[in-house]
Design an enzyme around this catalytic site. Structure first.
Site, PDB file in Angstrom:
ATOM      1  N   THR A  58       0.821  -1.218   0.000  1.00  0.00           N
ATOM      2  CA  THR A  58       0.000   0.000   0.000  1.00  0.00           C
ATOM      3  C   THR A  58       0.854   1.268   0.000  1.00  0.00           C
ATOM      4  O   THR A  58       2.005   1.242   0.453  1.00  0.00           O
ATOM      5  CB  THR A  58      -0.892  -0.016   1.263  1.00  0.00           C
ATOM      6  N   ASP A  59       0.256   2.365  -0.452  1.00  0.00           N
ATOM      7  CA  ASP A  59       0.956   3.665  -0.391  1.00  0.00           C
ATOM      8  C   ASP A  59       1.016   4.193   1.045  1.00  0.00           C
ATOM      9  O   ASP A  59       1.765   5.128   1.329  1.00  0.00           O
ATOM     10  CB  ASP A  59       0.285   4.696  -1.305  1.00  0.00           C
ATOM     11  N   GLU A  60       0.222   3.579   1.951  1.00  0.00           N
ATOM     12  CA  GLU A  60       0.149   4.120   3.316  1.00  0.00           C
ATOM     13  C   GLU A  60       1.464   3.954   4.072  1.00  0.00           C
ATOM     14  O   GLU A  60       1.677   4.607   5.097  1.00  0.00           O
ATOM     15  CB  GLU A  60      -1.021   3.478   4.079  1.00  0.00           C
TER      16      GLU A  60
ATOM     17  N   TYR B 162      -1.974  -0.520  10.962  1.00  0.00           N
ATOM     18  CA  TYR B 162      -2.076  -1.187   9.651  1.00  0.00           C
ATOM     19  C   TYR B 162      -0.858  -0.867   8.790  1.00  0.00           C
ATOM     20  O   TYR B 162      -0.170  -1.778   8.297  1.00  0.00           O
ATOM     21  CB  TYR B 162      -3.361  -0.754   8.934  1.00  0.00           C
TER      22      TYR B 162
ATOM     23  N   LYS C 249       2.203  -3.285   7.383  1.00  0.00           N
ATOM     24  CA  LYS C 249       2.486  -3.473   5.953  1.00  0.00           C
ATOM     25  C   LYS C 249       3.923  -3.044   5.647  1.00  0.00           C
ATOM     26  O   LYS C 249       4.622  -3.690   4.862  1.00  0.00           O
ATOM     27  CB  LYS C 249       1.510  -2.670   5.088  1.00  0.00           C
TER      28      LYS C 249
HETATM   29  P1  NAD Z   1      -9.381  -7.555   2.182  1.00  0.00           P
HETATM   30  O1  NAD Z   1      -9.362  -7.279   3.638  1.00  0.00           O
HETATM   31  O2  NAD Z   1     -10.631  -7.303   1.399  1.00  0.00           O
HETATM   32  O3  NAD Z   1      -8.995  -9.090   1.914  1.00  0.00           O
HETATM   33  C1  NAD Z   1      -7.957  -9.741   2.587  1.00  0.00           C
HETATM   34  C2  NAD Z   1      -8.109 -11.239   2.336  1.00  0.00           C
HETATM   35  O4  NAD Z   1      -7.010 -11.911   2.989  1.00  0.00           O
HETATM   36  C3  NAD Z   1      -9.390 -11.827   2.920  1.00  0.00           C
HETATM   37  O5  NAD Z   1      -9.991 -12.693   1.975  1.00  0.00           O
HETATM   38  C4  NAD Z   1      -8.925 -12.602   4.148  1.00  0.00           C
HETATM   39  O6  NAD Z   1      -9.729 -13.742   4.425  1.00  0.00           O
HETATM   40  C5  NAD Z   1      -7.523 -13.012   3.710  1.00  0.00           C
HETATM   41  N1  NAD Z   1      -6.613 -13.259   4.860  1.00  0.00           N
HETATM   42  C6  NAD Z   1      -6.462 -12.487   5.968  1.00  0.00           C
HETATM   43  N2  NAD Z   1      -5.550 -13.037   6.787  1.00  0.00           N
HETATM   44  C7  NAD Z   1      -5.109 -14.174   6.183  1.00  0.00           C
HETATM   45  C8  NAD Z   1      -4.153 -15.168   6.524  1.00  0.00           C
HETATM   46  N3  NAD Z   1      -3.464 -15.101   7.669  1.00  0.00           N
HETATM   47  N4  NAD Z   1      -3.942 -16.196   5.666  1.00  0.00           N
HETATM   48  C9  NAD Z   1      -4.651 -16.277   4.497  1.00  0.00           C
HETATM   49  N5  NAD Z   1      -5.569 -15.373   4.132  1.00  0.00           N
HETATM   50  C10 NAD Z   1      -5.794 -14.322   4.955  1.00  0.00           C
HETATM   51  O7  NAD Z   1      -8.158  -6.741   1.590  1.00  0.00           O
HETATM   52  P2  NAD Z   1      -7.988  -6.075   0.144  1.00  0.00           P
HETATM   53  O8  NAD Z   1      -8.555  -4.721   0.177  1.00  0.00           O
HETATM   54  O9  NAD Z   1      -8.420  -7.039  -0.883  1.00  0.00           O
HETATM   55  O10 NAD Z   1      -6.409  -5.931   0.102  1.00  0.00           O
HETATM   56  C11 NAD Z   1      -5.583  -6.948  -0.441  1.00  0.00           C
HETATM   57  C12 NAD Z   1      -4.132  -6.527  -0.327  1.00  0.00           C
HETATM   58  O11 NAD Z   1      -3.928  -5.295  -1.004  1.00  0.00           O
HETATM   59  C13 NAD Z   1      -3.692  -6.277   1.132  1.00  0.00           C
HETATM   60  O12 NAD Z   1      -2.386  -6.760   1.274  1.00  0.00           O
HETATM   61  C14 NAD Z   1      -3.731  -4.761   1.272  1.00  0.00           C
HETATM   62  O13 NAD Z   1      -2.801  -4.328   2.224  1.00  0.00           O
HETATM   63  C15 NAD Z   1      -3.355  -4.331  -0.124  1.00  0.00           C
HETATM   64  N6  NAD Z   1      -3.870  -3.017  -0.560  1.00  0.00           N
HETATM   65  C16 NAD Z   1      -5.198  -2.713  -0.410  1.00  0.00           C
HETATM   66  C17 NAD Z   1      -5.666  -1.492  -0.873  1.00  0.00           C
HETATM   67  C18 NAD Z   1      -7.139  -1.125  -0.783  1.00  0.00           C
HETATM   68  O14 NAD Z   1      -7.506   0.003  -1.113  1.00  0.00           O
HETATM   69  N7  NAD Z   1      -8.024  -2.028  -0.397  1.00  0.00           N
HETATM   70  C19 NAD Z   1      -4.791  -0.583  -1.460  1.00  0.00           C
HETATM   71  C20 NAD Z   1      -3.440  -0.936  -1.597  1.00  0.00           C
HETATM   72  C21 NAD Z   1      -3.006  -2.157  -1.146  1.00  0.00           C
HETATM   73  P1  TYD Z   2     -10.843   3.708   4.110  1.00  0.00           P
HETATM   74  O1  TYD Z   2     -11.770   3.266   3.033  1.00  0.00           O
HETATM   75  O2  TYD Z   2     -10.980   3.094   5.476  1.00  0.00           O
HETATM   76  O3  TYD Z   2      -9.360   3.532   3.554  1.00  0.00           O
HETATM   77  P2  TYD Z   2      -7.937   4.066   4.176  1.00  0.00           P
HETATM   78  O4  TYD Z   2      -8.125   4.459   5.582  1.00  0.00           O
HETATM   79  O5  TYD Z   2      -7.084   2.856   4.011  1.00  0.00           O
HETATM   80  O6  TYD Z   2      -7.527   5.220   3.296  1.00  0.00           O
HETATM   81  O7  TYD Z   2     -10.995   5.259   4.283  1.00  0.00           O
HETATM   82  C1  TYD Z   2     -10.793   6.156   3.219  1.00  0.00           C
HETATM   83  C2  TYD Z   2     -10.902   7.560   3.758  1.00  0.00           C
HETATM   84  O8  TYD Z   2     -12.258   7.780   4.153  1.00  0.00           O
HETATM   85  C3  TYD Z   2     -10.050   7.769   4.998  1.00  0.00           C
HETATM   86  O9  TYD Z   2      -9.527   9.105   4.957  1.00  0.00           O
HETATM   87  C4  TYD Z   2     -11.033   7.627   6.141  1.00  0.00           C
HETATM   88  C5  TYD Z   2     -12.334   8.119   5.534  1.00  0.00           C
HETATM   89  N1  TYD Z   2     -13.561   7.489   6.076  1.00  0.00           N
HETATM   90  C6  TYD Z   2     -14.628   8.283   6.506  1.00  0.00           C
HETATM   91  O10 TYD Z   2     -14.570   9.533   6.466  1.00  0.00           O
HETATM   92  N2  TYD Z   2     -15.751   7.673   6.994  1.00  0.00           N
HETATM   93  C7  TYD Z   2     -15.862   6.314   7.079  1.00  0.00           C
HETATM   94  O11 TYD Z   2     -16.904   5.792   7.570  1.00  0.00           O
HETATM   95  C8  TYD Z   2     -14.776   5.503   6.610  1.00  0.00           C
HETATM   96  C9  TYD Z   2     -14.830   3.994   6.663  1.00  0.00           C
HETATM   97  C10 TYD Z   2     -13.640   6.138   6.110  1.00  0.00           C
END
Ligand code: NAD
Ligand code: TYD
Length: 356
Positions: A133-135, A159, A163
């Site tokens: 992630t960019d975070e 989080y 990561k």
């Molecule tokens: P998500 O929470 O929707 O899905 C995570 C999945 O991993 C779930 O299906 C969960 O059951 C599985 N999981 C959790 N712990 C596990 C373990 N110990 N062993 C096997 N499986 C396990 O997450 P996402 O949004 O799909 O994100 C996927 C990846 O991308 C993550 O690594 C996250 O950090 C990264 N990412 C997410 C975003 C975003 O905006 N969602 C952006 C950048 C990077």
């Molecule tokens: P989120 O989807 O949780 O992603 P991340 O925290 O990983 O960026 O949140 C996106 C942005 O939206 C973040 O600045 C927090 C804000 N947010 C709200 O304002 N209200 C909400 O109920 C949620 C879940 C997030």
């Protein structure tokens, strides 16, 4: 040939698996623990498809992972599995340390053991792609340049710290042991099958249910947003052509304050599913207590990926968010099934004290 995907029942992993099998006949072994965020229903269209082998299990289960690697001999492992929600990491960081750090460590060790035993040609071709992630880069102020791959890591939430730690482990396994790794650092994704604890799906689902739309603080926090299918295409691009040991930032060139995102969702719903009383969904917007340590701004400079590998997002925010809202309107069953048990408990805990 086969690939092994971890976390492939989650939001991005499942979109990746679905897209992969729509474009290729190369089988996917999908290892997912099925935490609250893992949803096998997302993969329902693959039922009976022999190219998809689903295994419920933990990336940290060395015996299981070692067996799967030996049995399926994948040419690549793509690690999506993680605990991914910042707010949950604030309430309870333990699972984040366990899966994101210890799980990644154990997975790396299992994969290293397998990779070392390969013959020269498959050993040279093997890849471990870590999805991050960019975070990890921390928070930007208004006029700072966007995150480049050379930015120092300054994670601020449990989080992002977990990561960041996993990214460092992946890097070290390359430098120390020669494991052929690639890392992607992507901005906020949105699109189909997104669990409604995250901003965009939560707003859609709450709006339709007539509930408040909870905006943290002043709503002026900025994120870069990328349509999930563009993230999936970036990962395929890096897997194919990425230089070993390198990290690639992935972003949508789409920086927007949260309040603007919420207003856009409301406008689309007003157009596609107008309320009976003629009022706008925007009237449901409610400002709530801010997230502790809330990062103010993320922005991604994705020029390295574009220059080296020619990747660009296909969707603009306008096209991607319209597709997303339309998908949620067309899939009320998926949403209804997700809104059970763990999800409802979570919403209660997170927004206790704020009007619901
Ligand atoms: P998500 O929470 O929707 O899905 C995570 C999945 O991993 C779930 O299906 C969960 O059951 C599985 N999981 C959790 N712990 C596990 C373990 N110990 N062993 C096997 N499986 C396990 O997450 P996402 O949004 O799909 O994100 C996927 C990846 O991308 C993550 O690594 C996250 O950090 C990264 N990412 C997410 C975003 C975003 O905006 N969602 C952006 C950048 C990077
Ligand atoms: P989120 O989807 O949780 O992603 P991340 O925290 O990983 O960026 O949140 C996106 C942005 O939206 C973040 O600045 C927090 C804000 N947010 C709200 O304002 N209200 C909400 O109920 C949620 C879940 C997030």
């Amino acid at each position: 040939m086969t690939i092994l995907v971890t976390g492939g029942a989650g939001f991005i992993g499942a979109n990746f698996v679905l897209d992969w099998l729509a474009g290729s006949d190369e089988p996917v072994v999908n290892l997912d623990k099925l935490t609250y965020a893992g949803n096998p229903e997302t993969l329902a269209s693959l039922q009976g498809d022999k190219r998809h082998i689903f295994v419920q299990g933990d990336i940290g289960d060395a015996a299981l992972v070692t067996r799967l690697l030996a049995e399926h001999q994948p040419r690549a492992v793509l690690n999506f599995a993680a605990e991914s929600h910042v707010d949950r990491s604030i309430h309870g960081p333990g699972d984040f340390i366990e899966t994101n750090i210890m799980g990644t460590f154990r997975l790396l060790e299992s994969v290293r053991g397998f990779w070392m035993g390969l013959a020269d040609a498959p050993k040279a071709d093997f890849r471990f792609l870590h999805v991050s992630t960019d975070e990890v880069y921390g928070s930007l102020s208004k006029d700072d340049p966007a995150f480049a791959e050379t930015n120092r890591y300054e994670p601020n939430s449990p989080y992002s710290a977990s990561k960041a730690a996993s990214d460092h482990l992946v890097r070290a396994w390359h430098h120390t042991y020669g494991l052929p790794v690639l890392t992607t650092n992507c901005s906020n994704n949105y699109g189909p099958f997104h669990f409604p604890e995250k901003l965009i799906p939560l707003m859609i689902v709450n709006a339709l249910a007539g509930k408040p739309l909870p905006v943290y603080g002043d709503g002026m926090q900025i994120r870069d947003w990328l349509y999930v299918k563009d993230h999936c295409s970036a990962i395929r691009t890096v897997l194919k052509g990425g230089r070993l040991g390198e990290t690639y930032n992935v972003g949508g060139w789409n920086e927007k304050p949260n309040i603007e995102i919420v207003q856009t969702v409301c406008k689309l719903l007003d157009e596609l599913r107008p309320k009976a009383d003629g009022s706008s969904y925007a009237s449901q917007i409610t400002y709530v207590t801010d997230r502790p340590g809330h990062d103010r701004r993320y922005a991604i400079d994705a020029r390295k990926l574009e220059k080296e590998l020619g990747w660009k997002p296909a969707e603009t925010f306008d096209t991607g968010i319209r597709k997303t809202v339309a998908w949620y309107l067309a899939n009320p069953e998926w949403v209804a099934h997700v809104q059970s048990g763990a999800y409802r408990d979570w919403v209660q805990k997170q927004y206790a004290g704020d009007a619901q």
